[in-house]
Motif scaffolding. Structure first.
Motif, PDB file in Angstrom:
ATOM      1  N   GLU A 109       0.855  -1.192   0.000  1.00 33.73           N
ATOM      2  CA  GLU A 109       0.000   0.000   0.000  1.00 33.73           C
ATOM      3  C   GLU A 109       0.889   1.241   0.000  1.00 33.73           C
ATOM      4  N   PHE A 110       0.633   2.127  -0.962  1.00 36.86           N
ATOM      5  CA  PHE A 110       1.376   3.374  -1.050  1.00 36.86           C
ATOM      6  C   PHE A 110       0.633   4.457  -0.269  1.00 36.86           C
ATOM      7  N   VAL A 111       1.328   5.137   0.643  1.00 31.06           N
ATOM      8  CA  VAL A 111       0.734   6.191   1.471  1.00 31.06           C
ATOM      9  C   VAL A 111       1.172   7.532   0.897  1.00 31.06           C
ATOM     10  N   ASP A 112       0.235   8.267   0.327  1.00 30.81           N
ATOM     11  CA  ASP A 112       0.517   9.547  -0.315  1.00 30.81           C
ATOM     12  C   ASP A 112       0.377  10.669   0.716  1.00 30.81           C
ATOM     13  N   ILE A 113       1.467  11.396   0.987  1.00 31.80           N
ATOM     14  CA  ILE A 113       1.467  12.484   1.963  1.00 31.80           C
ATOM     15  C   ILE A 113       1.639  13.840   1.292  1.00 31.80           C
ATOM     16  N   TRP A 114       1.602  13.895  -0.018  1.00 33.68           N
ATOM     17  CA  TRP A 114       1.964  15.103  -0.756  1.00 33.68           C
ATOM     18  C   TRP A 114       1.093  16.292  -0.376  1.00 33.68           C
ATOM     19  N   ASP A 115      -0.216  16.094  -0.285  1.00 32.41           N
ATOM     20  CA  ASP A 115      -1.126  17.218  -0.033  1.00 32.41           C
ATOM     21  C   ASP A 115      -0.946  17.829   1.348  1.00 32.41           C
ATOM     22  N   GLY A 116      -0.334  17.119   2.270  1.00 35.40           N
ATOM     23  CA  GLY A 116      -0.175  17.657   3.619  1.00 35.40           C
ATOM     24  C   GLY A 116       0.940  18.664   3.756  1.00 35.40           C
ATOM     25  N   PHE A 117       1.806  18.804   2.730  1.00 34.59           N
ATOM     26  CA  PHE A 117       2.965  19.683   2.842  1.00 34.59           C
ATOM     27  C   PHE A 117       3.082  20.636   1.658  1.00 34.59           C
ATOM     28  N   VAL A 118       1.970  20.869   0.959  1.00 31.70           N
ATOM     29  CA  VAL A 118       1.923  21.848  -0.129  1.00 31.70           C
ATOM     30  C   VAL A 118       0.636  22.650   0.014  1.00 31.70           C
ATOM     31  N   ASP A 119       0.567  23.777  -0.712  1.00 30.31           N
ATOM     32  CA  ASP A 119      -0.643  24.585  -0.702  1.00 30.31           C
ATOM     33  C   ASP A 119      -1.595  24.111  -1.794  1.00 30.31           C
ATOM     34  N   GLU A 120      -2.635  24.912  -2.033  1.00 26.11           N
ATOM     35  CA  GLU A 120      -3.633  24.505  -3.026  1.00 26.11           C
ATOM     36  C   GLU A 120      -3.076  24.474  -4.438  1.00 26.11           C
ATOM     37  N   ASN A 121      -1.937  25.164  -4.659  1.00 32.58           N
ATOM     38  CA  ASN A 121      -1.309  25.139  -5.980  1.00 32.58           C
ATOM     39  C   ASN A 121      -0.173  24.132  -6.063  1.00 32.58           C
ATOM     40  N   SER A 122      -0.082  23.244  -5.091  1.00 37.09           N
ATOM     41  CA  SER A 122       0.947  22.204  -5.031  1.00 37.09           C
ATOM     42  C   SER A 122       2.350  22.793  -4.908  1.00 37.09           C
ATOM     43  N   ASN A 123       2.455  23.930  -4.197  1.00 34.88           N
ATOM     44  CA  ASN A 123       3.757  24.563  -3.948  1.00 34.88           C
ATOM     45  C   ASN A 123       4.209  24.256  -2.521  1.00 34.88           C
ATOM     46  N   PHE A 124       5.509  24.221  -2.349  1.00 45.32           N
ATOM     47  CA  PHE A 124       6.094  23.929  -1.043  1.00 45.32           C
ATOM     48  C   PHE A 124       5.676  24.979  -0.015  1.00 45.32           C
ATOM     49  N   ILE A 125       5.374  24.531   1.207  1.00 47.41           N
ATOM     50  CA  ILE A 125       5.009  25.444   2.291  1.00 47.41           C
ATOM     51  C   ILE A 125       5.873  25.131   3.511  1.00 47.41           C
ATOM     52  N   VAL A 126       6.156  26.163   4.273  1.00 44.90           N
ATOM     53  CA  VAL A 126       6.886  26.011   5.531  1.00 44.90           C
ATOM     54  C   VAL A 126       5.917  25.888   6.693  1.00 44.90           C
ATOM     55  N   THR A 127       4.857  26.664   6.658  1.00 42.74           N
ATOM     56  CA  THR A 127       3.850  26.682   7.720  1.00 42.74           C
ATOM     57  C   THR A 127       2.537  26.157   7.172  1.00 42.74           C
ATOM     58  N   GLY A 128       1.879  25.337   7.951  1.00 41.21           N
ATOM     59  CA  GLY A 128       0.600  24.765   7.529  1.00 41.21           C
ATOM     60  C   GLY A 128      -0.165  24.230   8.717  1.00 41.21           C
ATOM     61  N   SER A 129      -1.235  23.537   8.445  1.00 40.89           N
ATOM     62  CA  SER A 129      -2.098  23.004   9.491  1.00 40.89           C
ATOM     63  C   SER A 129      -1.489  21.741  10.079  1.00 40.89           C
ATOM     64  N   ASP A 130      -1.568  21.635  11.411  1.00 41.41           N
ATOM     65  CA  ASP A 130      -1.116  20.414  12.062  1.00 41.41           C
ATOM     66  C   ASP A 130      -2.276  19.443  12.172  1.00 41.41           C
ATOM     67  N   VAL A 131      -2.131  18.397  12.962  1.00 42.99           N
ATOM     68  CA  VAL A 131      -3.169  17.371  13.060  1.00 42.99           C
ATOM     69  C   VAL A 131      -4.412  17.910  13.732  1.00 42.99           C
ATOM     70  N   ASN A 132      -4.300  19.037  14.463  1.00 40.20           N
ATOM     71  CA  ASN A 132      -5.453  19.645  15.132  1.00 40.20           C
ATOM     72  C   ASN A 132      -6.026  20.819  14.367  1.00 40.20           C
ATOM     73  N   GLY A 133      -5.485  21.109  13.178  1.00 40.83           N
ATOM     74  CA  GLY A 133      -5.983  22.215  12.382  1.00 40.83           C
ATOM     75  C   GLY A 133      -5.368  23.553  12.711  1.00 40.83           C
ATOM     76  N   GLN A 134      -4.392  23.610  13.604  1.00 42.28           N
ATOM     77  CA  GLN A 134      -3.733  24.867  13.961  1.00 42.28           C
ATOM     78  C   GLN A 134      -2.567  25.139  13.015  1.00 42.28           C
ATOM     79  N   GLN A 135      -2.331  26.437  12.750  1.00 39.43           N
ATOM     80  CA  GLN A 135      -1.233  26.833  11.874  1.00 39.43           C
ATOM     81  C   GLN A 135       0.084  26.771  12.647  1.00 39.43           C
ATOM     82  N   VAL A 136       0.978  25.909  12.218  1.00 43.38           N
ATOM     83  CA  VAL A 136       2.270  25.707  12.877  1.00 43.38           C
ATOM     84  C   VAL A 136       3.350  25.608  11.807  1.00 43.38           C
ATOM     85  N   ARG A 137       4.606  25.625  12.245  1.00 43.88           N
ATOM     86  CA  ARG A 137       5.740  25.449  11.333  1.00 43.88           C
ATOM     87  C   ARG A 137       5.972  23.960  11.137  1.00 43.88           C
TER      88      ARG A 137
END
Length: 412
Positions: free
Chosen positions: A261-289
């Protein structure tokens, strides 16, 4: 000797020579200078300097010839600093912030002796995944996470660390129920094969890399162990991000072809345009680094988010074993049921004729039903087929209206 002759001699005797007078004044001044303080002597010297030589020779006296010694300078008294008046306590009319209770550390959950093991292998990203997955299952006594990542390893430099040789040893030692693989961040380099040296992203390199990924995955699936292969995230470098996207597609095709089984994590570390992000939502939905300053590694929150994607399929495979409420049930943990030693003595048969055990022999006290002289609408309908007429004006009132009398017609 005549009287007038004696007068000049007496005058000579009474009037001392001038030099004696000068010597006397000099001696007196020296004595006074020795006794006076330094500052007084200086004052006298200044005063005598202002006199002329003629004044000294003629013996004129000044009122201030014998100057009074000024009082010795008094030592300065240390001025006592006035203490500031005590400040009155200021009463804060605002509502004081609530006092937070001390944070109580949660007790460490003891793992069971027969807890199921999750083996994590790969590079530095796999090590971070191990930290996040350990935190995800820390309250599950039936699950133990074993992270065996090697920071600088990969599938290209087998001369540095030979994963195909080390993985079977780890499986035989730990006997895991799930094997999680996250590898490839260090594989963007030249590969040495038995026949040649292949540069990265050439056809020869990709063909050999597919073979190695497939062989590495079969080490797990051939043992009938579930395989979870985690894809690479995006990176700050655009070239690394493009390479990671291509390698993820290669991983997916090879792993799914052997039942993994392949686990795709790509969407969790990019924005809506598939660009790299430093800060984003954590597992609780809070904005963190999520990423570190190098644009490659993950922060603690990023590791926990990475583990979130693996946690879902892992819990599905483990089932109730991953539940935090799982406990060991043995003779020492059995609850007290309070069963009698001789259950026959405490068993009383229930009479079928008296289920309530109240001594009654007839239902409802054997009272006869109340007698009525008129029949109810139900009885009229069931026994005689008669229905009570509907009230006038109701929708089911089908009676014809009564004919009007001549008087009612004339009134209109």
């Amino acid at each position: 000797m005549p009287a007038d002759a004696e007068l000049p001699m007496m005058k000579k005797i009474d009037r001392p020579p001038i030099r004696w007078l000068v010597l006397a004044l000099t001696a007196a001044s020296l004595c006074i200078g020795a006794l006076a303080p330094v500052n007084v002597a200086e004052a006298q010297e200044q005063r005598y300097q202002r006199r002329s030589i003629l004044d000294i020779l003629l013996g004129r006296r000044y009122l201030d010839e014998s100057p009074q010694v000024p009082d010795a300078p008094q030592p300065r008294r240390q001025q006592q600093r006035k203490r500031p008046p005590p400040q009155k306590a200021v009463i804060n009319t605002r509502t004081a912030p609530p006092v937070r209770p001390p944070v109580q550390e949660e007790p460490v959950v003891q793992k069971l002796g027969d807890a199921k093991k999750i083996l994590i292998v790969g590079d530095f990203l796999a090590s971070g995944l191990g930290d996040g997955l350990t935190a995800a299952f820390e309250t599950s006594p039936g699950v133990v996470v074993e992270a065996r990542g090697n920071v600088s390893s990969g599938l290209v430099r087998d001369d540095y660390y030979d994963w195909p040789e080390q993985l079977p040893k780890m499986i035989d030692e730990l006997k895991p129920v799930i094997v999680v693989v996250m590898i490839g961040a260090n594989d963007r380099q030249q590969m040495v094969t038995d026949t040649a040296k292949e540069r990265f992203r050439t056809d020869g390199w990709l063909a050999e890399y597919r073979r190695r990924v497939l062989s590495f995955g079969k080490e797990v699936t051939d043992r009938k162990i579930p395989l979870l292969w985690v894809g690479l995230p995006a990176f700050e470098s655009d070239q690394m991000t493009a390479d990671a996207a291509q390698m993820n597609q290669l991983y997916r095709n090879q792993v799914e072809s052997i039942g993994g089984e392949f686990v795709d994590i790509w969407d969790g570390f990019v924005d809506e345009n598939s660009n790299f992000i430093v800060t984003g939502s954590d597992v609780n939905g809070q904005q963190v680094r999520l990423r570190t300053s190098d644009g490659i590694n993950l922060t603690q929150a990023g590791r926990r988010k990475l583990a979130f994607y693996v946690e879902k399929p892992a819990r599905r495979i483990l089932g109730t074993q991953a539940s935090p409420d799982l406990v060991r049930l043995d003779e020492s943990a059995l609850p007290g049921l309070g069963l009698p030693t001789n259950p026959v003595q405490h068993t009383v048969p229930i009479s079928l004729s008296d289920p309530n055990l109240d001594g009654g022999t007839e239902l409802l006290g054997a009272r006869p039903p109340p007698v009525t002289l008129t029949k109810s609408p139900r009885d009229l309908l069931v026994e005689q087929g008669e229905m009570t007429p509907a009230p006038v004006g109701r929708v089911d009132d089908y009676r014809m209206p009564a004919a009007k009398t001549p008087a009612e017609v004339s009134v209109k």
